[in-house]
Design an enzyme around this catalytic site. Structure first.
Site, mmCIF file in Angstrom:
data_model
loop_
_atom_site.group_PDB
_atom_site.id
_atom_site.type_symbol
_atom_site.label_atom_id
_atom_site.label_comp_id
_atom_site.label_asym_id
_atom_site.label_seq_id
_atom_site.Cartn_x
_atom_site.Cartn_y
_atom_site.Cartn_z
ATOM 1 N N ASP A 461 0.843 -1.191 0.000
ATOM 2 C CA ASP A 461 0.000 0.000 0.000
ATOM 3 C C ASP A 461 0.880 1.243 0.000
ATOM 4 O OD1 ASP A 461 -2.177 1.650 0.162
ATOM 5 O OD2 ASP A 461 -2.925 0.874 2.059
ATOM 6 N N GLU A 464 2.740 5.038 -4.053
ATOM 7 C CA GLU A 464 2.683 5.985 -5.180
ATOM 8 C C GLU A 464 4.032 6.678 -5.478
ATOM 9 O OE1 GLU A 464 -0.926 4.683 -3.963
ATOM 10 O OE2 GLU A 464 0.357 5.881 -2.675
#
Length: 846
Positions: A461, A464
């Site tokens: 997770d 990005e």
């Protein structure tokens, strides 16, 4: 005529932070004329404005030169245009600097054959002055691309190309929350740049109160779309870049690409059906991964299990209601102060021993293959940990992941060579550089060591990469640096490129130079992709049956990933940030959504889009991640979510939290899912070997019916199963479209699992909208005539359902025929295809 004239406007002043003025517009050699229609640019290019002119004869490799002034004084003077006819359906057009090398995405797509195809579905036509090109479909002469509109601008940090599109029926271009599957062409703009951004949520509980912009760029980066043509054919276009970019859509119809780095590298896929486009694209970037069978079972997670006792209570409640349930997750609650590769010694004291005890008590196949929680003789549960990419850098005691990473020198560095520090839930953090080949060993060692305590699969997770400050924790980013502050900022959430992430001037490993001089500016949106590759298998046994991509400059394990080294079995990863090709080794959930009806609806669009992008294993957080779920909405979402390929509840309320009636309804729909798992598993086998989609729009099966081109409230599993969910509050019926085929009510024909040949509940209407009754505990399912569906008696886990009897649901078409197939192996071993340890059955009926 006036509107048509306006439609031909292409924006000559796309900057949104500076208002276009007549003086500025005319200085660029453009026209200025303000109109009252929202979105219409007042500053626009004259016809044949083009900046580049051909100075060699037309050929597959041509050079162009630039005679006009530039926008930002960074012009590339000479361009090299290369056209590669890879196959009869695949074409590449690459436009780059003819003199100087520029950044190119380190991904080589498959599909190129020796020599030119003699039966190409396309034709490329050149225009000399100004330079432009046109791609047409040979059979119909329909235009696929036509760059004679707008202008080709190629500067160091501003590249723009406009092209006409065949129609306004365009799909894809993400990741973003789109309200409809078909894009709006009324002067809309969409940015692409990987970002930690809630899916149009009104509030982020932990971090801050926000309201995102419409179509805000989300976690992944997928500059790929499919367009339907007037004659009913389809094609796909990929712009292979990873720099921050945007697209403008106008009602001409047209699309304008703007990117702030790299080159223009287009790949076209000619179909001609939408499903064939997806297959061609997937074969080029890498077909979707094959999950283990247990991963198709229902999964449960929650951010907020305060201790191991709460976790046990939730599992026991699910077991008491006999709700089918295969996978239990651990969110960051189980960690010691949110440190990767640790367990909370207080709230989760004894977790490892407890897991070991459960393993030892149940010597079953899944116990051998996977780390298991085993709560009774009828339950086998897998436990997944949550892994952030960022590693804590402010521990007073030894912390092996950080200490080992410092020794190996695998963390991203700032422009001046210092460690690039960020901020996450664990405060002072550094970020592993997964482009560095040494990082693979560091990552594998930590995963394998951690596996001794806990996991069966990895959920990665915030890759990005996410950062709770803008740029560096201590000093922001360099003021005036052209990478942190480029001359043009695409239409993105935030006022800088480094908003909520790292500085673009940070440095990563560059395989071409064997040094740390690769700008994060170029590879930012590849971070999740580069992390998922060493986490998961690349070259698995299934991939041997077709051509796979060969990504350059990344550490690719030759046989198995760190996860598979740890488990010894087929393993997979769920990743939040993705890029083209990542679907070959990871699944994807649709991000941090909210408990509201609009997100229930938009999850179908998200699945459609990720099917386009080469991800078959997808789904949204059932009942929403943020905020409390409302009971009716959560039940309708549970019904829809039972038909997500990746079916996980990640809400504050689990299925057992609402009481016995709610639990019974969820149990009912999950038993339907488990009954159909052999069919779903077979769809994944086809997806993995040929690139076909698992979840697909009706348009893919009924392409000649234009009524299906804009439907995004229903979906199909493969060819044969039609799902028509309730998406609106208070509704007890569904207005569903019935395509032109025989359709039979699933439940009427499954009242007895031993029924073979079925005719019950046929829908009398065809190619029409009908009202289907949908009481609160019911989701409408219909099976298409002409198909044979393999089934299996359901149980509370996939381990036990796999030991039950099979069934065949046989439904005939208008010709009184049907066919189907079943792929079957042990569900989690490696090399089952290579070692021929599987069964593939085909069924026909007349």
């Amino acid at each position: 005529n006036v509107f048509l004239f306006i439609c031909y406007r292409f924006n000559c002043h796309p900057e949104q932070s500076i208002r276009a003025t007549r003086t500025a517009c005319l200085s660029r050699g453009c026209f200025f004329d303000e109109v009252s229609i929202p979105g219409v640019p007042p500053c626009y290019y004259p016809h044949n404005y083009g900046a580049y002119y051909k100075d060699t004869a037309p050929s597959d490799t041509t050079e162009e030169h630039l005679p006009k002034p530039s926008f930002f004084n960074q012009p590339v003077q000479r361009l090299k245009v290369e056209v590669e006819e890879h196959s009869e359906y695949q074409l590449r057009i690459k436009i780059s600097d003819a003199v100087n090398s520029r950044y190119e995405v380190p991904l080589t797509l498959s599909g190129k054959k020796h020599g030119k195809p003699s039966d190409a579905l396309y034709e490329v036509i050149y225009q000399d002055n100004p330079f432009a090109f046109k791609v047409v479909r040979r059979a119909t002469r329909e235009v696929i691309m036509d760059t004679s509109v707008g202008a080709l601008i190629f500067e160091d940090q501003f590249i723009q190309l406009s092209t006409k599109t065949a129609t306004t029926h365009l799909y894809g271009l993400g990741e973003a929350e789109h309200k409809n599957y078909k894009h709006d062409f009324f002067w809309t703009r969409q940015g692409l740049h990987a970002r930690d951004e809630g899916v149009n949520v009104t509030k982020q509980i932990v971090f801050s109160l926000i309201r995102v912009k419409q179509n805000a760029n989300l976690y992944g980066y997928h500059p790929f779309h499919i367009t339907m043509e007037r004659e009913g054919n389809a094609h796909g276009v990929l712009l292979l870049t990873s720099n921050a970019m945007e697209v403008d859509l106008t009602p001409l119809p047209s699309i304008t690409y703007r990117t702030i780095g790299g080159i223009l590298d287009f790949y076209l896929f000619m179909g001609p059906t939408p499903e064939q486009v997806i297959q061609q694209y997937s074969l080029a970037i890498g077909t979707p991964m094959m999950p283990p069978y247990w991963a198709l079972g229902f999964q449960l997670c929650k951010y907020g299990y305060g201790n191991i006792g709460e976790l046990k209570t939730v599992v026991e409640e699910m077991r008491n209601y006999e709700i089918p349930f295969d996978v239990q997750y651990g969110d960051i609650d189980y960690m010691d102060r949110q440190l990767d590769f640790t367990i909370d010694p207080v709230n989760y004291a004894g977790l490892s021993d407890y897991v070991d005890k459960l393993r030892d008590d149940y010597k079953m196949r899944y116990v051998v293959i996977l780390v298991c929680f085993t709560f009774s003789c009828t339950y086998i549960l897998e436990f997944w940990p949550f892994l952030d990419p960022a590693i804590s850098a402010n521990e007073s005691d030894p912390y092996p992941p950080f200490d080992g990473g410092i020794t190996a020198d695998i963390f991203i560095r700032s422009h001046d060579g210092e460690l690039a520090y960020g901020l996450e839930t664990r405060a002072h953090v550094v970020f592993p550089d997964y482009f560095n080949p040494i990082t693979k060993d560091w990552w594998s060692d930590n995963i394998i060591e951690f596996h001794k305590q806990l996991f069966d699969g990895l959920w990665i997770d915030m890759n990005e990469p996410a950062n709770f400050v803008d740029g560096s924790r201590d000093r922001g980013c360099v003021v005036g640096n052209k990478y942190d502050h480029p001359p043009y900022l695409p239409d993105l959430k935030g006022d800088t490129l480094y908003n909520k992430t790292l500085c673009m001037s940070n440095l990563q490993y560059n395989a071409k130079t064997n040094s740390t001089n690769q700008l994060h500016y170029n590879v930012h949106s590849l971070y999740g992709w580069s992390q998922a590759q060493p986490t998961q298998v690349i070259l698995d046994p299934y991939k041997s049956v077709h051509i796979i991509p060969s990504p350059n400059n990344l550490m690719i394990p030759s046989v198995i990933s760190a996860c598979q080294q740890a488990t010894g079995k087929r393993c997979y990863v769920i990743s939040r940030s993705t890029y083209p090709g990542a679907g070959a080794f990871t699944g994807h959930w649709l991000g941090d959504n909210e408990s509201k009806w609009s997100h229930l609806r938009s999850s179908i669009i998200g699945m459609f889009e990720f099917s386009l992008y080469g991800f078959s294993y997808t789904g949204a957080d059932i009942c929403g991640f943020f905020e409390d779920a409302e009971e009716e909405m959560c039940l309708r979402w549970s019904q829809l979510g039972a038909f997500y390929p990746f079916s996980r509840n990640h809400a504050i309320q689990d299925p057992a939290a609402w009481g016995p009636q709610f639990a019974a309804s969820v149990k009912k729909v999950l038993k339907t899912r488990y009954t159909l798992l052999p069919y779903l598993y077979t769809l994944f086998h086809h997806s993995h070997t040929s690139g076909s989609s698992v979840v697909r729009p009706l348009m893919h099966e009924f392409t000649n019916d234009e009524n299906t081109w804009e439907l995004d409230g229903q979906f199909l599993w493969g060819h044969a199963l039609l799902v028509s969910p309730v998406l609106d509050q208070g509704a007890t019926s569904v207005e569903a479209y019935i395509p032109d085929a025989r359709w039979f009510d699933y439940y009427r024909n499954m009242s007895n699992i031993e029924i073979l040949l079925c005719f019950g509940g046929e829908v009398p209407e065809r190619k029409a909208k009908v009202v289907l009754q949908a009481p609160l505990d019911h989701i409408n399912l219909h099976v298409r005539g002409g198909y044979i569906i393999p089934t299996q008696s359901p149980a509370v886990t996939t381990y036990f359902s796999r030991q039950n009897d099979f069934g065949l649901l046989v439904l005939l078409d208008d010709d009184m025929k049907s066919s189907g197939n079943l792929f079957w192996d042990d569900g989690d071993s490696l090399d089952t295809v290579k070692n021929k340890l599987y069964t593939y059955s085909t069924f026909t009926c007349e």
